[in-house]
Design a protein around this motif. Structure first.
Motif, mmCIF file in Angstrom:
data_model
loop_
_atom_site.group_PDB
_atom_site.id
_atom_site.type_symbol
_atom_site.label_atom_id
_atom_site.label_comp_id
_atom_site.label_asym_id
_atom_site.label_seq_id
_atom_site.Cartn_x
_atom_site.Cartn_y
_atom_site.Cartn_z
ATOM 1 N N TYR A 101 38.629 41.939 37.256
ATOM 2 C CA TYR A 101 39.709 42.549 38.035
ATOM 3 C C TYR A 101 39.207 43.112 39.361
ATOM 4 O O TYR A 101 39.931 43.123 40.354
ATOM 5 C CB TYR A 101 40.389 43.651 37.224
ATOM 6 C CG TYR A 101 41.173 43.151 36.035
ATOM 7 C CD1 TYR A 101 42.547 42.948 36.121
ATOM 8 C CD2 TYR A 101 40.545 42.874 34.830
ATOM 9 C CE1 TYR A 101 43.271 42.486 35.042
ATOM 10 C CE2 TYR A 101 41.265 42.410 33.745
ATOM 11 C CZ TYR A 101 42.620 42.214 33.854
ATOM 12 O OH TYR A 101 43.337 41.740 32.789
ATOM 13 N N MET B 277 39.619 41.101 42.412
ATOM 14 C CA MET B 277 40.979 40.908 42.898
ATOM 15 C C MET B 277 41.458 42.065 43.777
ATOM 16 O O MET B 277 42.418 41.920 44.529
ATOM 17 C CB MET B 277 41.942 40.744 41.726
ATOM 18 C CG MET B 277 41.599 39.579 40.819
ATOM 19 S SD MET B 277 42.778 39.429 39.459
ATOM 20 C CE MET B 277 41.896 38.261 38.423
ATOM 21 N N LEU C 2 49.004 35.602 45.626
ATOM 22 C CA LEU C 2 49.755 36.834 45.401
ATOM 23 C C LEU C 2 51.165 36.688 45.967
ATOM 24 O O LEU C 2 51.339 36.382 47.145
ATOM 25 C CB LEU C 2 49.052 38.019 46.076
ATOM 26 C CG LEU C 2 49.789 39.362 46.067
ATOM 27 C CD1 LEU C 2 49.972 39.875 44.647
ATOM 28 C CD2 LEU C 2 49.035 40.389 46.914
ATOM 29 N N ALA D 143 50.978 45.050 40.200
ATOM 30 C CA ALA D 143 50.588 43.652 40.359
ATOM 31 C C ALA D 143 49.983 43.204 39.038
ATOM 32 O O ALA D 143 49.047 43.842 38.530
ATOM 33 C CB ALA D 143 49.596 43.465 41.494
ATOM 34 N N THR D 144 50.517 42.146 38.467
ATOM 35 C CA THR D 144 50.032 41.631 37.197
ATOM 36 C C THR D 144 49.706 40.147 37.347
ATOM 37 O O THR D 144 50.119 39.487 38.301
ATOM 38 C CB THR D 144 51.081 41.817 36.079
ATOM 39 O OG1 THR D 144 52.309 41.166 36.463
ATOM 40 C CG2 THR D 144 51.344 43.287 35.814
ATOM 41 N N ILE D 145 48.974 39.621 36.365
ATOM 42 C CA ILE D 145 48.590 38.212 36.374
ATOM 43 C C ILE D 145 49.618 37.413 35.594
ATOM 44 O O ILE D 145 49.991 37.769 34.468
ATOM 45 C CB ILE D 145 47.190 38.020 35.776
ATOM 46 C CG1 ILE D 145 46.152 38.783 36.604
ATOM 47 C CG2 ILE D 145 46.828 36.544 35.695
ATOM 48 C CD1 ILE D 145 44.764 38.777 36.013
ATOM 49 N N ILE E 120 43.093 33.198 44.697
ATOM 50 C CA ILE E 120 44.174 34.108 44.300
ATOM 51 C C ILE E 120 45.440 33.796 45.087
ATOM 52 O O ILE E 120 45.398 33.616 46.304
ATOM 53 C CB ILE E 120 43.757 35.575 44.537
ATOM 54 C CG1 ILE E 120 42.534 35.924 43.680
ATOM 55 C CG2 ILE E 120 44.908 36.525 44.210
ATOM 56 C CD1 ILE E 120 41.966 37.292 43.973
ATOM 57 N N GLN F 125 56.669 39.217 34.275
ATOM 58 C CA GLN F 125 55.759 39.881 35.212
ATOM 59 C C GLN F 125 55.655 41.377 34.905
ATOM 60 O O GLN F 125 54.560 41.953 34.921
ATOM 61 C CB GLN F 125 56.249 39.678 36.641
ATOM 62 C CG GLN F 125 56.232 38.232 37.097
ATOM 63 C CD GLN F 125 56.969 38.017 38.402
ATOM 64 O OE1 GLN F 125 57.065 38.921 39.230
ATOM 65 N NE2 GLN F 125 57.511 36.824 38.599
ATOM 66 N N LEU G 298 48.931 36.112 40.903
ATOM 67 C CA LEU G 298 49.286 37.527 40.857
ATOM 68 C C LEU G 298 50.734 37.687 41.315
ATOM 69 O O LEU G 298 51.152 37.101 42.306
ATOM 70 C CB LEU G 298 48.365 38.358 41.760
ATOM 71 C CG LEU G 298 47.091 38.916 41.130
ATOM 72 C CD1 LEU G 298 46.245 37.804 40.556
ATOM 73 C CD2 LEU G 298 46.281 39.707 42.163
ATOM 74 N N VAL H 221 46.557 44.314 37.122
ATOM 75 C CA VAL H 221 45.584 44.504 38.193
ATOM 76 C C VAL H 221 45.851 45.805 38.937
ATOM 77 O O VAL H 221 44.930 46.539 39.287
ATOM 78 C CB VAL H 221 45.613 43.312 39.170
ATOM 79 C CG1 VAL H 221 44.559 43.490 40.274
ATOM 80 C CG2 VAL H 221 45.364 42.004 38.433
#
Length: 269
Positions: A9, A12, A79, A26-28, A77, A101, A45, A108
């Motif tokens: 993490y 990121m 986002l 913010a999540t994966i 990544i 989500q 993300l 993160v």
């Protein structure tokens, strides 16, 4: 299945810190959330940003959706964030993707308001979210069936979508991980497909002889989701609108705690 605790993490965070507006969370998402990332899978993300009050009360719409890609310490990544007002509006529709989500255990960036949002989001779930997953599955199947030769990866997405929808209708819980979902569904071929995705090439393909079998399974699971929708005791409409409105007003007026909170341990479901 990838162990979420070994996701780096920290790598990121520069991408998160470079976001132009404060992030509520913010999540994966994507293959890491679904339980079948390859070694070279990028990180999807997804999250929510907060536009300044002077922007939302003015004549300009501001950046309602922001997309930003980059490579940080070897991690690719992607986002994508929505402004909090737009995101809350999506939560009140039959949109399972935004709920995935919110509830993603791969976190993160988080804030106290994110925890509050997860509680509110439980009251956004309705039986009509089945239509989201039925439509999404049909689109994924069409994409899969057009490929020559057909690949394992899009087929896994088809099964993930259908099993998420069935589980949601029956249990009222958003679960996105295909490995976890299959503990209940017990489909013997899922583990083999995931293993082929994880250990084989990213564009691993299926034999033509497999297609008829998977077409039959697709139709069978679609019927299961339709039946689960008919039998579901979930509400007809969301009841979260007042709570979302209250949270939105507070966020607009007061902002949110944007400390660099990172939770590398997956949430227990």
């Amino acid at each position: 299945m990838i162990d979420a605790r070994i996701i780096d993490y920290d790598k990121m965070l520069p991408h998160i810190r470079a976001a132009p507006h404060p992030l509520l969370f913010a999540t994966i998402s994507g293959a890491h959330l679904y339980g079948f990332p390859s070694a070279n899978s990028d990180f999807d993300l997804r999250g929510v940003h907060l536009l300044p009050l002077q922007t939302v009360v003015g004549l300009e719409d501001g950046e309602l959706t922001i997309e930003k890609e980059g490579v940080y310490d070897g991690l690719e990544i992607d986002l994508v964030t929505h402004d909090v007002g737009k995101f809350f509006g999506l939560m009140l529709r039959r949109n399972g993707y935004v709920l995935e989500q919110v509830f993603s255990p791969l976190v993160v960036r988080t804030t106290p308001e994110h925890d509050e949002l997860k509680s509110i989001a439980e009251n956004c779930i309705t039986r009509h979210h089945a239509h989201h997953y039925l439509g999404f599955a049909a689109t994924q199947w069409k994409l899969f069936s057009k490929e020559t030769p057909p690949r394992v990866k899009p087929l896994l997405y088809v099964y993930r979508v259908l099993l998420t929808g069935i589980h949601l209708m029956r249990a009222g819980v958003v679960e996105s991980n295909l490995v976890t979902l299959n503990q209940t569904a017990r489909l013997s071929y899922i583990d083999e497909l995931i293993d082929r995705k994880l250990t084989g090439p990213e564009k691993g393909t299926l034999d033509a002889a497999d297609l008829d079998f998977h077409a039959g399974e697709f139709e069978r699971l679609v019927r299961q989701l339709e039946e689960a929708h008919e039998q579901s005791h979930l509400p007809e409409v969301p009841t979260a609108r007042p709570a979302l409105n209250d949270l939105l007003v507070r966020l607009r007026l007061n902002g949110c705690d944007v400390s660099d909170a990172v939770d590398p341990v997956p949430r227990e479901n």
